[in-house]
Design a protein around this motif. Structure first.
Motif, PDB file in Angstrom:
ATOM      1  N   VAL A  94      -5.966  63.179 -61.871  1.00  0.00           N
ATOM      2  CA  VAL A  94      -4.696  62.501 -61.600  1.00  0.00           C
ATOM      3  C   VAL A  94      -3.827  62.432 -62.857  1.00  0.00           C
ATOM      4  N   LEU A  95      -4.457  62.291 -64.001  1.00  0.00           N
ATOM      5  CA  LEU A  95      -3.704  62.203 -65.255  1.00  0.00           C
ATOM      6  C   LEU A  95      -2.930  63.496 -65.523  1.00  0.00           C
ATOM      7  N   ALA A  96      -3.435  64.622 -65.027  1.00  0.00           N
ATOM      8  CA  ALA A  96      -2.710  65.882 -65.190  1.00  0.00           C
ATOM      9  C   ALA A  96      -1.378  65.824 -64.458  1.00  0.00           C
ATOM     10  N   LEU A  97      -1.384  65.209 -63.283  1.00  0.00           N
ATOM     11  CA  LEU A  97      -0.148  65.089 -62.510  1.00  0.00           C
ATOM     12  C   LEU A  97       0.836  64.129 -63.169  1.00  0.00           C
ATOM     13  N   VAL A  98       0.313  63.145 -63.879  1.00  0.00           N
ATOM     14  CA  VAL A  98       1.173  62.170 -64.555  1.00  0.00           C
ATOM     15  C   VAL A  98       2.065  62.856 -65.587  1.00  0.00           C
ATOM     16  N   THR A  99       1.594  63.952 -66.167  1.00  0.00           N
ATOM     17  CA  THR A  99       2.393  64.651 -67.181  1.00  0.00           C
ATOM     18  C   THR A  99       3.677  65.215 -66.600  1.00  0.00           C
ATOM     19  N   LEU A 100       3.763  65.337 -65.279  1.00  0.00           N
ATOM     20  CA  LEU A 100       4.979  65.843 -64.639  1.00  0.00           C
ATOM     21  C   LEU A 100       6.031  64.762 -64.427  1.00  0.00           C
ATOM     22  N   VAL A 101       5.675  63.512 -64.657  1.00  0.00           N
ATOM     23  CA  VAL A 101       6.613  62.413 -64.397  1.00  0.00           C
ATOM     24  C   VAL A 101       7.903  62.538 -65.211  1.00  0.00           C
ATOM     25  N   PRO A 102       7.848  62.816 -66.530  1.00  0.00           N
ATOM     26  CA  PRO A 102       9.111  62.955 -67.266  1.00  0.00           C
ATOM     27  C   PRO A 102      10.014  64.052 -66.698  1.00  0.00           C
ATOM     28  N   MET A 103       9.425  65.177 -66.290  1.00  0.00           N
ATOM     29  CA  MET A 103      10.208  66.252 -65.687  1.00  0.00           C
ATOM     30  C   MET A 103      10.829  65.787 -64.371  1.00  0.00           C
ATOM     31  N   ALA A 104      10.046  65.077 -63.560  1.00  0.00           N
ATOM     32  CA  ALA A 104      10.549  64.590 -62.284  1.00  0.00           C
ATOM     33  C   ALA A 104      11.704  63.617 -62.491  1.00  0.00           C
ATOM     34  N   VAL A 105      11.582  62.741 -63.477  1.00  0.00           N
ATOM     35  CA  VAL A 105      12.650  61.780 -63.757  1.00  0.00           C
ATOM     36  C   VAL A 105      13.921  62.503 -64.193  1.00  0.00           C
ATOM     37  N   HIS A 106      13.764  63.498 -65.049  1.00  0.00           N
ATOM     38  CA  HIS A 106      14.938  64.232 -65.531  1.00  0.00           C
ATOM     39  C   HIS A 106      15.641  64.969 -64.393  1.00  0.00           C
ATOM     40  N   LEU A 107      14.879  65.661 -63.549  1.00  0.00           N
ATOM     41  CA  LEU A 107      15.492  66.390 -62.439  1.00  0.00           C
ATOM     42  C   LEU A 107      16.147  65.419 -61.455  1.00  0.00           C
ATOM     43  N   GLY A 108      15.510  64.263 -61.255  1.00  0.00           N
ATOM     44  CA  GLY A 108      16.104  63.249 -60.397  1.00  0.00           C
ATOM     45  C   GLY A 108      17.424  62.743 -60.957  1.00  0.00           C
ATOM     46  N   TRP A 109      17.471  62.566 -62.267  1.00  0.00           N
ATOM     47  CA  TRP A 109      18.725  62.146 -62.922  1.00  0.00           C
ATOM     48  C   TRP A 109      19.821  63.180 -62.706  1.00  0.00           C
ATOM     49  N   GLN A 110      19.482  64.459 -62.832  1.00  0.00           N
ATOM     50  CA  GLN A 110      20.488  65.500 -62.595  1.00  0.00           C
ATOM     51  C   GLN A 110      21.112  65.362 -61.208  1.00  0.00           C
TER      52      GLN A 110
END
Length: 305
Positions: A251-267
């Motif tokens: 699960v921790l591997a998936l957590v590393t995608l959170v910053p990318m997800a937040v950035h794309l969501g901001w866009q």
């Protein structure tokens, strides 16, 4: 879309380009050396493939070779695109000042410049293992076809995704020497990411494109463009999550995608659909998005270091 959209000229005398001799400036502009965002977007997927495959420690010099290759081949692709599209470029406000349209460079000189950039690409190709080199050569056909896609399909952005994500296949196989499942999930996610950000980029030209009959995903999505971009970004994240899970089922591997997800969501949430300058700013922010994804790939692919 409204008639108030403000576009940024495609050829700008920015950065080091302004200090070049006057005779060399048109060639720097042809290769878009004034706009490094393009080579970063071409480079990042290759870095992702190498990093998620676990190549940070032993194959790190390839990160530098891939960057040089991205700069040279993105430049070559832009020169080729301008040669093919010079008649269309004359009809679009953003591109009518490109060197071949304005007469600052000749078509013959552009072909010679294209050949020189390809020679740099060849030097990079010689640094790759045989399988990775053969995959890199396979990109030539889709690259050559790309400028014609906007004439025959509403989704030239998908073709661009195939082309701009190709280095990922090269980076992965350069490390592993194998074609593997996570690589294809990572590649598919990269294609979806490219469709998303290039749709944002295409918002700058929707009115001119409609007048001259050029197709794009931005025109196809119409008033649903924000939702469409969100859908492609969500698909990218889902495919990347699948690749990460196969590479490291934690699960921790998936957590590393959170910053990318937040950035794309901001866009998506802050995108001003009718403002060309905002679309360009959001498009350019994907250079940082690529870095976020690279860091995630490095953590997941090299956790044992």
């Amino acid at each position: 879309m409204t008639g108030d959209v403000v576009t940024t000229p495609d050829s700008e005398m920015r950065g080091l380009v302004r200090y070049l001799p006057r005779t060399l400036r048109p060639f720097a502009l042809l290769a878009r050396f004034d706009r490094p965002i393009g080579w970063w977007l071409l480079y990042w997927p290759g870095a992702w493939g190498l990093l998620l495959a676990g190549g940070l420690r032993e194959a790190w010099p390839l990160l530098l070779w891939l960057l040089l290759g991205a700069i040279a081949m993105r430049g070559a692709g832009c020169v080729y695109n301008d040669i093919v599209d010079r008649d269309l470029d004359a009809l679009v406000e953003r591109t009518r000042n490109r060197p071949l349209v304005s007469g600052a460079a000749s078509v013959k000189a552009a072909w010679i410049w294209l050949g020189a950039l390809c020679l740099v690409g060849l030097v990079v190709l010689l640094q790759l293992p045989p399988l990775a080199a053969s995959i890199a050569l396979g990109s030539l056909a889709p690259v050559a076809a790309y400028p014609f896609m906007k004439r025959i399909t509403w989704w030239p952005q998908a073709w661009l995704g195939i082309v701009f994500s190709w280095a990922l296949l090269v980076g992965w196989t350069a490390v592993t020497g194998r074609v593997e499942g996570p690589m294809f999930l990572l590649y598919g996610g990269s294609i979806a990411w490219v469709v998303g950000y290039d749709t944002i980029y295409a918002l700058q030209d929707v009115e001119d494109d409609a007048l001259i009959g050029v197709r794009s995903s931005a025109r196809r999505m119409g008033s649903h463009v924000r939702g469409g971009v969100a859908l492609f970004y969500a698909l990218a994240l889902a495919l990347w999550a699948g690749a990460f899970w196969i590479a490291r089922p934690d699960v921790l591997a998936l957590v590393t995608l959170v910053p990318m997800a937040v950035h794309l969501g901001w866009q998506v949430m802050t995108l001003k659909v009718g403002a060309g300058t905002d679309a360009l700013a959001k498009f350019r922010s994907n250079r940082f998005a690529g870095l976020l994804m690279a860091l995630a790939c490095a953590v997941v692919g090299n956790a044992g270091l």
